[in-house]
Design an enzyme around this catalytic site. Structure first.
Site, PDB file in Angstrom:
ATOM      1  CB  SER A 169      -0.899   0.016   1.243  1.00  9.39           C
ATOM      2  OG  SER A 169      -1.522   1.277   1.407  1.00  9.39           O
ATOM      3  CE1 TYR A 182      -4.301  -1.874   4.663  1.00 12.43           C
ATOM      4  CE2 TYR A 182      -3.557   0.351   4.137  1.00 12.43           C
ATOM      5  CZ  TYR A 182      -3.961  -0.904   3.730  1.00 12.43           C
ATOM      6  OH  TYR A 182      -4.020  -1.192   2.388  1.00 12.43           O
TER       7      TYR A 182
END
Length: 285
Positions: A169, A182
């Site tokens: 990501s 995250y």
């Protein structure tokens, strides 16, 4: 090799030699293939000629994806799998081997942010519960790379060939506000990718990552869009930081995935991270 889909159009448009991206005879395992991004990658690998095993929790979405791959002329198979559970992964591996043979391509796309670790005015960093933090890491690092690589990787090492593609990501490269757990977990995915690339290079197994920017999917759609479809304030912040001023589409990950899956196209590529973010990481102010 299947031809006629969006991948074929893209390659012909740029005059790229098709044979380098031909995955005919290859078996690709896509964990998280029931999701939006993993599903698009599974579809693209099928279009490139691979036999695709779609692994995930949702049987309904998995069978829909397999049907789409088959309708496009490819070969697909669904196996129910909880990637946070080693025994479930091992059972799925056996199913795939029985149906298609051993996988030479592994795509790890399980993961997602969780509301329990998303910072708000009420939840500050110091208030994150230990269990919620661990659960986020179990999903994004454990299920998203660590366990699948442990379960599927050794067979690739034994055969002396294979390609593992981890989905990271943009938050791994540049921590995004609010999504601290995250971001940290995805940063760990990149670190593990580089470690395994070095560890398995001499055995012929390549390990790389794809780093998407902001792509609307199940877990972030409510954060990005109002009920009427207009962008939320959070989405407007993201778009203002993205030079291309738009979100990515799932199909825009396919080219990188096929490139990394193909030994002919990327045989000397390992330990790298392909960023697909519309310029998000190129922008400071």
């Amino acid at each position: 090799m299947y031809s006629g889909g969006p991948l074929d159009w893209y390659l012909k448009r740029w005059g790229i030699e098709m044979s380098r991206f031909d995955l005919s005879g290859e078996v690709a395992v896509v964990i998280g293939g029931t999701g939006v991004l993993g599903g698009a990658i599974a579809q693209g690998l099928g279009e490139a000629g691979a036999k695709v095993a779609v692994l995930g929790r949702s049987e309904e979405r998995g069978r829909e994806r397999v049907a789409a791959i088959q309708e496009a002329g490819g070969a697909g198979f669904f196996a129910a799998c909880d990637a946070t559970d080693r025994s479930s992964l091992e059972e799925a591996r056996a199913e795939v081997a029985s149906e298609f043979g051993a996988g030479g391509v592994l795509v790890n796309s399980a993961g997602g942010n969780q509301p329990q670790v998303t910072l708000t005015d009420e939840l500050r960093f110091e208030g994150i519960a230990n269990d919620d933090w661990r659960n986020c890491f179990d999903l994004n690092l454990g299920a998203g790379a660590f366990l699948p690589c442990q379960v599927f990787g050794p067979a690739m090492v034994a055969r002396g060939r294979g390609s593992i593609i981890n989905i990271a990501s943009a938050a791994a490269r540049l921590p995004v506000s609010r999504v601290v757990a995250y971001s940290a977990a995805k940063a760990a995915v990149l670190s593990l990718t580089r470690f395994l690339a070095r560890e398995w290079a001499e055995q012929g197994v390549r390990v790389n990552a794809i780093t998407p920017g902001f792509f609307p999917a199940e877990q972030n759609r409510r954060l990005l869009f109002e009920e009427d479809g207009s962008p939320t304030p959070r989405a407007q912040q993201i778009l203002s930081h993205t030079p291309m001023n738009r979100f990515g589409g799932p199909e825009e990950l396919v080219g990188a995935a096929v490139f990394l899956a193909s030994e002919a196209a990327s045989g000397f590529v390992t330990g790298t991270d392909i960023v697909i973010d519309g310029g998000f990481l190129s922008t400071t102010i």
